[in-house]
Motif scaffolding. Structure first.
Motif, PDB file in Angstrom:
ATOM      1  N   ASP A 136       7.388  45.605  48.551  1.00  0.00           N
ATOM      2  CA  ASP A 136       8.831  45.861  48.552  1.00  0.00           C
ATOM      3  C   ASP A 136       9.608  44.579  48.831  1.00  0.00           C
ATOM      4  O   ASP A 136      10.629  44.301  48.195  1.00  0.00           O
ATOM      5  CB  ASP A 136       9.189  46.923  49.600  1.00  0.00           C
ATOM      6  CG  ASP A 136       8.749  48.318  49.179  1.00  0.00           C
ATOM      7  OD1 ASP A 136       8.444  48.494  47.981  1.00  0.00           O
ATOM      8  OD2 ASP A 136       8.706  49.211  50.036  1.00  0.00           O
ATOM      9  N   ARG A 137       9.132  43.794  49.770  1.00  0.00           N
ATOM     10  CA  ARG A 137       9.819  42.543  50.119  1.00  0.00           C
ATOM     11  C   ARG A 137       9.701  41.523  48.983  1.00  0.00           C
ATOM     12  O   ARG A 137      10.644  40.797  48.683  1.00  0.00           O
ATOM     13  CB  ARG A 137       9.271  41.970  51.433  1.00  0.00           C
ATOM     14  CG  ARG A 137       9.453  42.886  52.634  1.00  0.00           C
ATOM     15  CD  ARG A 137       9.354  42.129  53.945  1.00  0.00           C
ATOM     16  NE  ARG A 137       8.119  41.381  54.093  1.00  0.00           N
ATOM     17  CZ  ARG A 137       6.977  41.878  54.551  1.00  0.00           C
ATOM     18  NH1 ARG A 137       6.916  43.161  54.905  1.00  0.00           N
ATOM     19  NH2 ARG A 137       5.895  41.110  54.681  1.00  0.00           N
ATOM     20  N   GLU A 138       8.533  41.482  48.363  1.00  0.00           N
ATOM     21  CA  GLU A 138       8.351  40.551  47.242  1.00  0.00           C
ATOM     22  C   GLU A 138       9.259  40.935  46.074  1.00  0.00           C
ATOM     23  O   GLU A 138       9.875  40.074  45.436  1.00  0.00           O
ATOM     24  CB  GLU A 138       6.892  40.552  46.792  1.00  0.00           C
ATOM     25  CG  GLU A 138       6.595  39.520  45.712  1.00  0.00           C
ATOM     26  CD  GLU A 138       5.132  39.519  45.309  1.00  0.00           C
ATOM     27  OE1 GLU A 138       4.751  38.662  44.484  1.00  0.00           O
ATOM     28  OE2 GLU A 138       4.366  40.381  45.800  1.00  0.00           O
ATOM     29  N   LEU A 139       9.343  42.233  45.802  1.00  0.00           N
ATOM     30  CA  LEU A 139      10.232  42.701  44.736  1.00  0.00           C
ATOM     31  C   LEU A 139      11.686  42.403  45.082  1.00  0.00           C
ATOM     32  O   LEU A 139      12.483  42.057  44.203  1.00  0.00           O
ATOM     33  CB  LEU A 139      10.044  44.209  44.526  1.00  0.00           C
ATOM     34  CG  LEU A 139      10.908  44.858  43.444  1.00  0.00           C
ATOM     35  CD1 LEU A 139      10.645  44.219  42.089  1.00  0.00           C
ATOM     36  CD2 LEU A 139      10.659  46.360  43.383  1.00  0.00           C
ATOM     37  N   ALA A 140      12.026  42.513  46.348  1.00  0.00           N
ATOM     38  CA  ALA A 140      13.388  42.206  46.789  1.00  0.00           C
ATOM     39  C   ALA A 140      13.718  40.735  46.527  1.00  0.00           C
ATOM     40  O   ALA A 140      14.821  40.403  46.081  1.00  0.00           O
ATOM     41  CB  ALA A 140      13.539  42.526  48.276  1.00  0.00           C
ATOM     42  N   VAL A 141      12.757  39.849  46.787  1.00  0.00           N
ATOM     43  CA  VAL A 141      12.966  38.418  46.534  1.00  0.00           C
ATOM     44  C   VAL A 141      13.164  38.162  45.044  1.00  0.00           C
ATOM     45  O   VAL A 141      14.035  37.379  44.637  1.00  0.00           O
ATOM     46  CB  VAL A 141      11.771  37.604  47.070  1.00  0.00           C
ATOM     47  CG1 VAL A 141      11.884  36.150  46.644  1.00  0.00           C
ATOM     48  CG2 VAL A 141      11.709  37.695  48.582  1.00  0.00           C
ATOM     49  N   MET A 142      12.377  38.817  44.212  1.00  0.00           N
ATOM     50  CA  MET A 142      12.516  38.675  42.765  1.00  0.00           C
ATOM     51  C   MET A 142      13.891  39.146  42.302  1.00  0.00           C
ATOM     52  O   MET A 142      14.510  38.545  41.425  1.00  0.00           O
ATOM     53  CB  MET A 142      11.414  39.448  42.054  1.00  0.00           C
ATOM     54  CG  MET A 142      10.016  38.915  42.321  1.00  0.00           C
ATOM     55  SD  MET A 142       8.709  39.968  41.618  1.00  0.00           S
ATOM     56  CE  MET A 142       9.070  39.800  39.867  1.00  0.00           C
ATOM     57  N   THR A 143      14.357  40.222  42.905  1.00  0.00           N
ATOM     58  CA  THR A 143      15.677  40.755  42.556  1.00  0.00           C
ATOM     59  C   THR A 143      16.780  39.783  42.949  1.00  0.00           C
ATOM     60  O   THR A 143      17.712  39.531  42.179  1.00  0.00           O
ATOM     61  CB  THR A 143      15.905  42.105  43.249  1.00  0.00           C
ATOM     62  OG1 THR A 143      14.884  43.031  42.845  1.00  0.00           O
ATOM     63  CG2 THR A 143      17.276  42.687  42.887  1.00  0.00           C
TER      64      THR A 143
END
Length: 217
Positions: free
Chosen positions: A108-115
């Motif tokens: 979730d945190r990695e996806l948040a960074v990508m976003t």
């Protein structure tokens, strides 16, 4: 005795039928009134139904008020020069930041960074810099990747300069390897110091990064 009783019974029944025959309209009216009363009783709203209707009405009123407030907020943003797309982007950024700051799930945190890397805003920049110190290496590496793709050259180099100050050696090396353009004086100074690093990987990566200074000249 039985004959008298039978005769009396027959006489009474005959009298009743005759009476009903002469008063058919009265009999019909009585039956009709009873039927109408039964209908009224069935169609009258019950106390429970009335209460439920009041609750539903109140809920509908609340929904209308909330919708009006939302539309008012949207209209206010539009008058400031924004549009519906800006509002959607703002919502995406806020959601990504919330996941980055609070989620216990690494993905979730990695996806948040990508976003966050998709939006060139001060809040997105702040989130990416925060992610450089995430406890998971995957999130930190993703932050470096997103920083290296930041479109604004000046801000990108400033963010890379901050990443080079990270305590994690892997993050420093990855940042050095992601540098493709150097024009910021503070970044050049930092690279010159890293060339003298005792860590061979850092020294070599810093030397390669400085080559981009010559390429840009």
């Amino acid at each position: 005795m039985r004959k008298k009783t039978s005769y009396l019974l027959i006489s009474c029944l005959t009298f009743i039928f005759v009476l009903l025959g002469f008063n058919y309209q009265l009999f019909s009216d009585v039956v009709g009134n009873v039927y109408l009363n039964l209908i009224n009783i069935q169609t009258q709203p019950q106390t429970g139904s009335t209460a439920a209707n009041k609750v539903n009405l109140k809920q509908n009123q609340i929904k209308v008020l909330l919708q009006q407030r939302y539309m008012g907020a949207v209209e206010q943003e539009l008058t400031k020069g924004g549009n519906s797309e800006d509002l959607d982007n703002k919502a995406m950024i806020e959601e990504a930041l919330r996941d980055l700051y609070t989620s216990q799930n690494v993905q979730d945190r990695e996806l948040a960074v990508m976003t966050l890397g998709e939006y060139l805003t001060p809040k997105s920049k702040e989130g990416l810099l925060f992610a450089l110190d995430d406890p998971d290496i995957m999130v930190r590496e993703q932050a470096v990747n997103q920083i290296s793709e930041w479109e604004d050259v000046k801000e990108r180099q400033q963010m890379q300069l901050i990443a080079l100050s990270n305590d994690n050696i892997d993050i420093v090396i990855q940042t050095l390897e992601s540098i493709t353009e150097v024009s910021d004086n503070a970044l050049i100074e930092r690279l010159n110091k890293l060339i003298k690093s005792k860590n061979k990987d850092i020294s070599e990566a810093a030397d390669l990064a400085l080559d981009s200074v010559d390429d840009s000249d």
